[in-house]
Design a protein around this motif. Structure first.
Motif, short mmCIF file in Angstrom:
data_model
loop_
_atom_site.label_atom_id
_atom_site.label_comp_id
_atom_site.label_asym_id
_atom_site.label_seq_id
_atom_site.Cartn_x
_atom_site.Cartn_y
_atom_site.Cartn_z
N GLY A 81 -15.91 -36.02 -59.46
CA GLY A 81 -14.34 -35.80 -59.41
C GLY A 81 -13.80 -36.20 -58.27
N ALA A 82 -14.64 -36.99 -57.38
CA ALA A 82 -14.01 -37.28 -55.86
C ALA A 82 -13.02 -38.78 -56.33
CB ALA A 82 -15.03 -37.47 -55.02
N SER A 83 -11.70 -38.80 -55.62
CA SER A 83 -11.13 -39.99 -55.99
C SER A 83 -11.56 -40.98 -54.74
CB SER A 83 -9.60 -39.75 -55.59
OG SER A 83 -8.82 -40.79 -55.68
N VAL A 84 -12.06 -42.14 -55.32
CA VAL A 84 -12.49 -43.29 -54.28
C VAL A 84 -11.48 -44.47 -54.59
CG1 VAL A 84 -14.41 -44.82 -53.88
CG2 VAL A 84 -14.79 -42.56 -54.69
N THR A 85 -11.27 -44.88 -53.33
CA THR A 85 -10.34 -46.19 -53.47
C THR A 85 -11.29 -47.37 -52.77
OG1 THR A 85 -8.50 -44.80 -53.05
CG2 THR A 85 -8.22 -47.17 -52.42
N LEU A 86 -11.01 -48.54 -53.60
CA LEU A 86 -11.74 -49.95 -52.91
C LEU A 86 -10.43 -50.76 -52.69
CD1 LEU A 86 -14.52 -51.87 -54.17
CD2 LEU A 86 -12.43 -52.80 -53.83
N LEU A 87 -10.44 -51.44 -51.44
CA LEU A 87 -9.72 -52.13 -50.83
C LEU A 87 -10.37 -53.74 -50.70
CD1 LEU A 87 -7.77 -50.13 -48.52
CD2 LEU A 87 -6.93 -50.62 -50.58
N ALA A 88 -9.76 -54.58 -51.12
CA ALA A 88 -10.56 -56.00 -50.56
C ALA A 88 -9.65 -57.02 -50.19
CB ALA A 88 -11.15 -56.71 -52.05
N ASP A 89 -10.22 -57.77 -49.20
CA ASP A 89 -9.14 -58.68 -48.38
C ASP A 89 -8.29 -59.44 -49.42
OD1 ASP A 89 -8.82 -58.95 -45.81
OD2 ASP A 89 -10.73 -60.26 -45.43
#
Length: 106
Positions: free
Chosen positions: A27-35
């Motif tokens: 239930g953790a909110s995870v964010t992925l950011l890419a260049d």
């Protein structure tokens, strides 16, 4: 007849979120950011650029979140806790799967 050119496949990033004692955090909110893709070198690293690749997922009961179609290059995977942001930086390679573990602090 022209040949069909397939676009290079993106990477897959699997984020594992665990507590300080290695228990999975579902239930953790995870964010992925890419260049941002297709920008000149001097503009790369602008994580908040409007062309940056961003996805947000919620971890499963096993503490995993799977991101697909991630552009090759530098990525940041992060999640927020009550005491701050936990993040990991990595390099994604097109067509490959990358595993990232995020460990919450006490």
């Amino acid at each position: 007849m022209e040949g069909i050119v397939l676009e290079e496949p993106g990477a897959t990033v699997v984020a594992e979120v665990v507590d300080w004692d290695d228990s999975p955090l579902g239930g953790a909110s995870v964010t992925l950011l890419a260049d941002p893709a297709g920008l000149k070198d001097e503009a790369r690293g602008a994580w908040l650029h409007h062309r940056a690749f961003r996805q947000r997922k919620t971890t499963s009961a096993l503490g995993n979140a799977r991101f697909t179609g991630v552009p090759a290059g530098r990525v940041i995977v992060r999640f927020n806790t009550s005491i701050g942001v936990i993040k990991e930086r990595a390099i994604a390679v097109a067509g490959q799967e990358l595993g990232v573990t995020l460990r919450a602090l006490r």
